[in-house]
Design an enzyme around this catalytic site. Structure first.
Site, PDB file in Angstrom:
ATOM      1  N   ASN B 392       0.818  -1.197   0.000  1.00 32.47           N
ATOM      2  CA  ASN B 392       0.000   0.000   0.000  1.00 32.47           C
ATOM      3  C   ASN B 392       0.858   1.256   0.000  1.00 32.47           C
ATOM      4  OD1 ASN B 392      -1.824   2.027   0.402  1.00 32.47           O
ATOM      5  ND2 ASN B 392      -2.946   1.019   2.026  1.00 32.47           N
ATOM      6  N   ASP B 393       1.548   1.506   1.100  1.00 29.64           N
ATOM      7  CA  ASP B 393       2.290   2.754   1.226  1.00 29.64           C
ATOM      8  C   ASP B 393       3.400   2.892   0.191  1.00 29.64           C
ATOM      9  OD1 ASP B 393       0.672   3.373   3.386  1.00 29.64           O
ATOM     10  OD2 ASP B 393       1.980   2.327   4.787  1.00 29.64           O
TER      11      ASP B 393
END
Lengths: 103, 468
Positions: B392-393
């Site tokens: 995600n990040d």
């Protein structure tokens, strides 16, 4: 001030050793590919288990009736040994997977 | 004569450490490097057993008994541990090393306080330092373990104004140590016990405010601490190999910490104060009224099967779901149809730098298929499909265009430059850093929700039906 100079003078070789080892540590690690960071951290961690030598020396010097030092020394040896054996074994396990896929 | 021989063996051991670490920094020689460092440790320990000490009682039974117990525990935990839990394991091992140093220092200090032994200024100072650093490394590493293992949440161990609490604790600790040092002629056992307890509490409190995503940085730093405490203990026992080994790990650990911080584009101070995720509420109000597009298994299978090139971006979600081997099967199916499958590895993918590489290697994914971030970003504009699995990040475009976001400025994999992006994710919940990701609403992006392993298995089935 004079005391400080005397101390530096007497321990000059030790100070050389400290500085060069610090530089060596920086140099050895700074060229590492990211892939190897985790195994390397694990390997370095195993090396820090060298502190176990202190625990061995503590037990060897303790009087056989000094159960306080003996038991704490034994605790130190156990902790250090877990660090050393576990550290090297886990590092080897990680690295084994790298060599397997190389061929 | 014997003394000289032992000292030469120590020299051999120390040299093995240095060359071993050096060899460990290249994939081809890494295993040899580890073997060499192990050899160095074995000779150093054996030499220590036989170093001549005048009138030493030796107590070999105690030593061997403890060595066997520790050796067995260490070996079994190293062999049994899951590869995904590796960072926690390293943290535990490291903590025990710190504990060993702290135990040594406390034993010597208590003997001194009881008047059994006499110390000079330098020795007392070094023992206090060893106790402090060792104890901090111990409880800090244990808390890092508990956090990574999911036993404790950040919010359960922090107070309001935690950084001020920490400063007060550290101040008290240093003041106590200085007091004991200045009153060394008249040592009090209670002060030493108090210093020990305070150091243990401080180690815990020091790690408490540091967010989960920053844990690898902390573990690396605590690893350096353990090294330094071993070196300090080496000064007490006048033992060169403890000194060299300890300092080596200390400096290597610190540079590794800095490298990890660089990979996340944050300063060490920033990590230690633990500001992550505190002020992100004002970051461009996200997602609530936007819709993410979903994709069906069949569509995704067809798209993948007829792509020229597929780039997989794995994240910790993949590791948690133990889906490495399923990914490998998908890779095999696609490769058999002539699809060029590669993997893009972000430097901090997983829980530690290089952790993802280890996990993929475990699933027999060949080394040349793994691209690092720079190569992946170069290849992306010519890539047909990007499959983001549980990451995600590291694929958040806010790193480029949202200065209010905590990940702003962090190098990320520019997956949106590819022709199509599909994100496999458990739910729409934000990632580890606790922030929303605009990628999910990007016009090129489609989502597939579910557990990484189950989703991939179903996807494999769909691809197989195309194959037949």
């Amino acid at each position: 001030m004079e005391q400080l100079f005397l101390f530096l003078e007497n321990n000059l070789i030790l100070i050389y050793l400290l500085i060069f080892t610090v530089i060596l540590g920086f140099e050895v690690i700074s060229k590492v590919p990211t892939v190897l960071h985790t195994p390397l951290m694990s390997g370095a961690n195993a090396i820090s288990g060298v502190v176990i030598i202190g625990a061995i020396l503590l037990i060897r010097n303790a009087s056989p009736t000094d159960y306080f030092s003996l038991s704490l020394g034994a605790l130190g040896v156990i902790l250090g040994m877990i660090n050393v054996v576990g550290g090297f074994a886990v590092t080897n396990r990680m690295l084994k997977m790298f060599s397997k896929k190389k061929k | 004569m014997l003394i000289t021989a032992i000292n030469l063996i120590y020299l051999l051991g120390a040299t093995s450490f240095v060359i071993g670490l050096k060899k460990m920094s290249s994939p081809d020689t890494a295993r040899k490097g580890n073997a060499l460092a192990t050899f160095g440790m074995v000779v150093a320990i054996v030499a220590t057993l036989f170093i001549p000490i005048t009138d030493a009682p030796n107590n070999y039974l105690w030593i061997f008994g403890a060595m066997i117990v520790g050796g067995i525990i260490g070996y079994i935990s190293a062999v049994k541990i899951e590869m995904t839990a590796m960072p926690q394991m390293v943290s535990v091992f490291n903590g025990l090393g710190g504990a060993c140093a702290a135990v040594l220092a406390s034993t010597e200090l208590v003997q001194y306080a009881k008047g059994v032994t006499i110390l000079n200024n330098g020795q007392l100072l070094i023992l206090l330092i060893t106790l402090l650093i060792g104890a901090i490394a111990f409880t800090g590493s244990m808390l890092a373990y508990a956090k990574l293992q999911g036993l404790l949440k950040d919010s359960q161990v922090t107070f309001p104004k935690h950084n001020i609490v920490n400063l007060i604790l550290l101040g008290a600790l240093l003041a106590m140590s200085v007091y004991v040092y200045l009153n060394m002629a008249d040592p009090t056992l209670w002060y030493i016990v108090l210093i020990m307890v305070l150091s243990l509490v401080y180690g815990f409190s020091f790690v408490a405010p540091i967010g989960g995503a920053d844990m690898p940085v902390v573990i690396s730093l605590l690893n350096a601490f353990t090294g330094l405490s071993a070196a300090a203990a080496g000064l007490i026992y006048d033992n060169k190999i403890m000194l060299v080994g300890g300092i080596l790990v200390g400096s290597a650990g610190i540079i590794l910490t800095v490298l990890m911080c660089n990979a996340m584009n944050r300063s060490l101070l920033n990590v230690l104060i633990g500001g992550f995720g505190e002020n992100n509420h004002k970051s461009s109000d996200n997602g609530d009224n936007q819709l993410a597009k979903e994709i069906t298994y069949t569509d995704l299978a067809i798209q993948l099967y007829y792509s020229q090139s597929v780039l997989i971006v794995p994240g910790y979600g993949l590791a948690v779901a133990q889906a490495q081997k399923v990914v490998k099967r998908l890779d095999n199916l696609l490769s058999a149809n002539g699809v060029d499958v590669k993997y893009a590895i972000h430097p901090v993918a997983g829980r530690m730098p290089g952790h993802m590489n280890v996990l993929l290697a475990e699933a027999d994914i060949p080394y040349p298929k793994l691209l690092d971030m720079e190569d992946a970003n170069e290849a992306l504009p010519n890539t047909d499909m990007v499959l983001v699995i549980g990451a995600n990040d590291v694929v958040n475009p806010a790193a480029y265009d949202d200065p209010a976001s905590p990940v702003y400025g962090m190098p990320v994999i520019n997956v949106w430059e590819a022709k199509n992006v599909v994100v496999l994710k458990r739910s729409m919940s934000p990632g580890y850093a606790g922030i929303q990701n605009q990628l999910f609403f990007h016009h090129k992006t489609k989502m597939l929700f579910g557990d990484a392993k189950a989703t991939l298995e179903q996807l494999n089935d769909e691809v197989k039906t195309l194959d037949s």
